[in-house]
Write an enzyme that holds these catalytic residues in place. Structure first.
Site, PDB file in Angstrom:
ATOM      1  N   TYR A  20       0.904  -1.180   0.182  1.00 41.54           N
ATOM      2  CA  TYR A  20      -0.031  -0.164   0.054  1.00 41.54           C
ATOM      3  C   TYR A  20       0.882   1.318   0.024  1.00 41.54           C
ATOM      4  CZ  TYR A  20      -4.563  -2.116   0.838  1.00 41.54           C
ATOM      5  OH  TYR A  20      -5.793  -3.115   0.833  1.00 41.54           O
ATOM      6  N   ASP A  33      -6.281  -0.921  -6.602  1.00 42.36           N
ATOM      7  CA  ASP A  33      -7.702  -0.946  -6.408  1.00 42.36           C
ATOM      8  C   ASP A  33      -8.402  -0.449  -5.177  1.00 42.36           C
ATOM      9  OD1 ASP A  33      -7.111  -3.013  -4.487  1.00 42.36           O
ATOM     10  OD2 ASP A  33      -8.183  -4.581  -5.950  1.00 42.36           O
ATOM     11  N   HIS A  60      -9.888  -7.427  -5.128  1.00 36.96           N
ATOM     12  CA  HIS A  60      -9.847  -7.346  -3.971  1.00 36.96           C
ATOM     13  C   HIS A  60     -10.803  -8.324  -3.145  1.00 36.96           C
ATOM     14  CE1 HIS A  60      -7.441  -4.212  -1.325  1.00 36.96           C
ATOM     15  NE2 HIS A  60      -7.958  -5.006  -0.522  1.00 36.96           N
TER      16      HIS A  60
END
Ligand code: FNR
Length: 366
Positions: free
Chosen positions: A134, A162, A251
């Site tokens: 991230y 995403d 995800h």
């Protein structure tokens, strides 16, 4: 039930629902909004039928393959899922140990409950791990983390694309998240009143964009893979920018509800890449994740051009119910299922699994 009475990945889900505390179950099992995409992820596989070949010598089945240069026992990896300690006191280390035993790759999440180094230190000799990233709004933090990961021997950098804003997982939001956030998180900025997901994710940079790929390439030699691609157009951009691959993923249905399942877009992604002169067997790795629950799902993904598949929730559920042994058993079940599928399909090796072995005429028929 005893572990030897667990016959498939769904069995582990049932057990986890019974043994997990309500907040952990809500965080692990939820999808966003009406959970249409989450359910579709597995349902899409039901629309793909098989076209078996017979009278092939299938005395020996070899399902080993290579992913980003690592030889693995089966074309699956344990994908990144945050907050492992909600399910087991040893958290992600359970997955690390089981992955080593069964010779599969684990992708370490940025938001692991255990520290990154603790997880890497748990590795057996020569065990391969990947990192899910991230990207922090403070790029200096991200740079330091990426450089450290490379130094520690991580073999693939999977940048999650995403989640510029976290999806609303309402089951999770109804639980007021009280656990400690992972070590690196800034306790001042977490929003503890909106479920586990939102509590830990406020640092993610929504300005992340394709121009950043060049910067990542300048700070690391690790192969860069974009995780969360959901269209042929974006897969082609990733290829043109020199990424090593993409993960087609929504995800686990936790972000954009009504995003398509990865397997549904896989054929058009492979076609688009080929039109650009890319050979997805050699030059560029296409992985998919979401809803892979059976060995036949893996077979279908490989037939349609995937290098391998990522599996998330089933491993969390196996870990939560049975620890190391549960995760090892689940990998073994996938191996047994894929072995049987390859044998009955007349495909003794991964290279023998061909596109014409699946019937996708109904894939688009929802
Ligand atoms: C995820 N996933 C995820 N992805 C990511 O890039 N970073 C993360 O921190 C997480 N965390 C996370 C937590 C939990 C509880 C789940 C279920 C999922 C998404 C994950 O990597 C993967 O895309 C999906 O889990 C695949 O779908 P299945 O196998 O769970 O159906």
């Amino acid at each position: 039930p005893r572990l030897d009475e667990m016959y498939n990945s769904f069995d582990f889900e049932s057990v986890a629902k019974n043994v997990l505390p309500a907040d952990a179950w809500a965080y692990y099992s939820s999808g966003s909004d009406d959970e249409i995409t989450m359910r579709e992820n597995h349902n899409a596989f039901h629309r793909i039928w098989l076209r078996p070949r017979v009278m092939v010598d299938v005395a020996k089945i070899d399902m080993s393959t290579h992913m980003l240069g690592t030889k693995v026992a089966i074309p699956l990896y344990i994908t990144a899922t945050a907050l492992g300690k909600l399910g087991h006191p040893d958290g992600e280390k359970v997955l690390t140990r089981a992955a080593a035993k069964r010779n599969v790759i684990q992708m370490i999440p940025t938001l692991a409950s255990c520290s990154f180094d603790e997880i890497v230190d748990t590795c057996a000799d020569n065990q391969t791990q990947w990192l899910q990233l991230y990207v922090n709004s403070d790029r200096a933090v991200t740079k330091k983390f990426v450089e450290h990961a490379e130094k520690r021997g991580i073999k693939g950098l999977f940048i999650t694309a995403d989640a510029p804003q976290l999806g609303r997982r309402e089951k999770d939001m109804r639980q007021k998240y009280s656990q400690d956030a992972p070590d690196e998180m800034d306790n001042e900025t977490v929003q503890r009143d909106e479920g586990a997901a939102r509590a830990i994710s406020s640092f993610i940079d929504p300005s992340l964009n394709w121009k950043d790929v060049a910067w990542f390439k300048s700070i690391t030699k690790m192969p860069i893979i974009i995780k969360g691609v959901q269209s042929a157009e974006d897969a082609v951009i990733a290829w043109k920018l020199g990424c090593a691959g993409v993960v087609l993923s929504n995800h686990g249905g936790r972000q954009l509800d009504f995003a398509p399942s990865a397997v549904e877009i896989l054929p058009e992604v492979i076609d688009a890449l080929k039109r650009e002169g890319c050979d997805p067997k050699k030059d560029f790795d296409v992985y998919i994740d979401g809803g892979i629950r059976r060995g036949s799902d893996i077979f279908k993904a490989v037939a349609l051009g995937a290098k391998g598949v990522g599996i998330g929730r089933p491993f969390l559920f196996a870990m939560s119910g049975y620890g190391d042994k549960g995760v090892e058993r689940l990998i073994e079940l996938y191996q047994n299922e894929l072995e049987m599928c390859m044998r009955l399909m007349g495909a003794p090796t991964i290279a023998d699994i061909k596109p014409e072995m699946v019937d996708i005429r109904n894939l688009k028929d929802h």
